[in-house]
Write an enzyme that holds these catalytic residues in place. Sequence first.
Site: not given
Length: 720
Positions: A416, A437, A449, A487
Site C-alpha cells: 500500500s 494494491h 490500484e 493513501n
Amino acid sequence: MTSYKTIKDVAVITIENPPVNALSLAVREGILDGLSRASKDDTVCAIVIIGGGRTFPAGADISEFANGKAFTKPLPQIIEKIESTQKPIVCAIHGTAFGGGLEVALGCHYRIASTRSKVGLPEVNLGILPGAGGTQRLPRLIGVWLAAEMICSGKPIEAVDADAKGILDDLVEISSLESVQTEYDKLLDAAITLALRVKNHSLEGKRVSQLKVEPVSDFFYEQLALQISKNARGMNAPLQALKAVKASAMFPFKEGMQREQQILGRLFVSSQAKALQHIFFAERQTMKIPGIDMKKGVPIKFVGVIGAGMMGSGIAINFIKKGIPVVLIDAEQEFLDRGVKAIEDYFKGRVKKGKTTRFLADRSLGYLRPSLHYEDLSNVDLVIEAVFENLDVKKSVLKHLDEICKPQTILCTNTSTLDIDQIASATNRPDRVIGTHFFSPANVMRLMENVAGSKTSERTIASVMQISKTISKIPVLVGNCFGFIGNRMLFPYNNQANALLQEGAFPHDVDKVLYDFGFPMGLFQMSDLAGNDIGLHIRKAQGIVDPSQRDPNERYVSTTADKLCEMKRFGVKSSKGWYSYAKGSRKGRPDKEVMDLIVENSKAEGFVRRNISAKEIEERCLYALINEGFKCLEEGMAYKPGDIDIIWIYGYGFPPQKGGPMHYADAVGLKKIYDSILQYGKADPKTSAWKPSKLLEQLASSGKKLAKYWTKKLKAQSNL
Ligand SMILES: CCCCCCC/C=C/C(=O)SCCNC(=O)CCNC(=O)[C@H](O)C(C)(C)COP(=O)(O)OP(=O)(O)OC[C@H]1O[C@@H](n2cnc3c(N)ncnc32)[C@H](O)[C@@H]1OP(=O)(O)O
C-alpha cells in the site's frame, strides 16, 4: 442504428447500436421509422422489437443527457407511439433491458425474455428516475409495492423473477452453455410465434398506461422512505422517484406523467445527477490510458499467491471464484491451514446466504491448491505476494520468485506504500514487476490500484489491468509514489483531522462533519476499525515518530495517535481506540480518557484550544485532500481526475453523489479552494500540505475547470 425486415408477415425492428444498444437519437428515429413502415404496410400483421447482438437496450444514451440531445424526439414520446400503435407489438428481451430499455418494453403490448436476461430501472444510480413513463407504467403493471422497490433501489432482477412479478408474458428457456447467437435466434423465433398467435387479438388491457393502479396506504410510502434514507443516505433521486411512483396511484396516467416529467426535470439538472453520471463514465474510463494498448495483455490462466493471511486468502478467492486456478503458498502449515479454512468458510457463508450453490462453491474450491513449496509456482502466469509490509521482506520474496518462476511470469507485489522500483530491483525482470494494491477485505472491495514502476512494460500493465477486470475489480493504473494515490491523499486529509484535535476539536466533532458530508464514517472511526497500529507502523517507516528524526520545520500532529498505541488503544479489535467499544460492538462512544489526553497534549504542544466550526473542519480536511489530488495529477502519478474520483469512492467511501474529490473541487470552484488553501497555509506555515499545487494555482487563476482542461489535454496528447 435500427434495421427493418419482415418475417412471415411480422415486421421485425432490430435495434443495432453496439455495445449496449443505448437508445440514442438515431435509434429513437429508427424505431419511429420502423413503426411507421409497419403501420402502413397492410401485409404486416404484428411487430417485434428486439435488440441486435448481445442485448436489448440497456437504457437511454447517457451521453445525450449532458449535450441535450435526449430532448429531441424524447423517449417518452417514442414509447407513447409504440403503445398507441394499432398492430400488436411484442418485445423480445435478451441481455440487459435496463432503464429506457425496460421502459420501451413496458410500452409494448407483449413482453417475452430469455431466461438469461435481466431487467431493471437503475436510473436512480445516475441521479435521475425512470422518466420515460417507467414510474407510471410499472406500478400499473405489477402494483405499487413491487414497482417502488425496483425503481427506488435501482437493482436489476433476473428474468425469472421479473416473470414471477408479472412484468413478462413468457420466458424463453436458454441454458448457460448456449451462445448469444442461439439465444437471439430462439428468442426471435418465439417472439414471431407469439406475434402470429396474437395478431388478431384485441389490444384491450394490453396498453399498460390504461391499467388501473391499486392504491396503497401512506404507511407504505413512509416506511419505504425511511428505508431509502438509511440505505441511500444523502441521495436525492430514490426519494424523488418514490414521489413519482406515488403519483401513479393518485392521478390518471396523463397527469402522473406530468408529475414524473416535472420531477425528472429537476433531477436532470441537479449536482447529484452530474456527479453520478460522471462516476458512471469515469469507472469505465479507467481502462483507457494514454500510451497503453490493452490488447497487448497476455492471458493469465494460472496464478500464485504468497501469504495465506487475511489479504492473501482474500486475493485467492477472487481468482478461484472465476475459475482461475491458484497455488496458495505459506511458509508454515499452521498459517496455510488457517488461510484455507478462511476461504472455505467464505464459500460456506455464501452457500448459507443463498448467494451461490454448494456445487459452484465446491467447484471454486477445487481451483485452490495450498502448498508450502515455492517450487509449485514454476508454471504460474502471474504471482502476487501478500506478505508483511516491509521492503526487505518483499524484496527477498520477489528475488526468490524471480529464480523459481518461468521467465514470462508477471510478479506482483501487494503493497500500500512501498516503492515498486526498489522491490523490482531485487529481480532480473523489472519490466514484469508491478504493484497490485488490493483493498481490504480483498475479496469484497472492488478497487485495485495497479502501480507501474519506472521499468514496468506496457504488456505487464495491460495484462494486469485485464486480469483485474476479469476478477470483477475496478482497476486504476497509478504511478509509483509513497502511498500511490489513495493513501498518499489520505495522509494530508488525516493530518488535518489530527491537527484539528490539537487546536480544539475532538474525534467525534471531526467524524460528525465527515459523516454529514456523506462519508460512511469519519476518519477516527475508520482508523479504529482498521487498527491504529497501522498508522503508527507507517509513521515509523517514515521516520517521524522519533522527535529527534523529524524535520523541525514540519508540524507533527500525531502525538495523541502515537500515545493511543502506547496505551494499547488499537481500535475496535482492542475494544478501545479513539472511542471505546462494548465487547463485540463496532459502535464507538466518546471516551473521557482520550478527550483528556487530547486536551493535555494540546497544552503540552503550546496550542490554545478554541471552538472550531463545522465549515472549517470540512474545508480543512477536504481541501488538503483535493490539493494532494492536484499534485498527483501534475506529477503524472494519476492519469486522469476521474481515476482519483474512482479511487476515493470505491476505496475510501467518498460520497458518490458528490462525484469524488476532483469532481467536487470543480463543483465548489477551484478559485475558492485555492484561496482557502492559501489562507489555511498562512495560519499554519509549518504544514507543507498547504503549499498549493501549481496545477490548482494555474486553473484557479485562469478560471478553468479541471475536467474540461484535462479532457482537452488528453485529446491534444492523443493527436500528437
Ligand atoms: C426528456 C428526456 C427523457 C429522458 C428519459 C430518460 C429515462 C431513461 C433513462 C435511462 O435509461 S438512464 C440509463 C439506464 N441504464 C443504465 O444505467 C445501464 C448502464 N449500463 C450498464 O449498467 C452496463 O453498461 C451494462 C449494460 C450492464 C453492460 O455492462 P458491461 O460491463 O458489459 O459493459 P460496460 O463496460 O459497462 O459498457 C460498455 C460500453 O457501453 C457504454 N454504455 C453502457 N450503457 C450505456 C448507456 N446507457 N448510455 C451510453 N453508453 C452506455 C459504456 O460507457 C461503455 O462504453 P466504453 O467505455 O466502451 O466507451
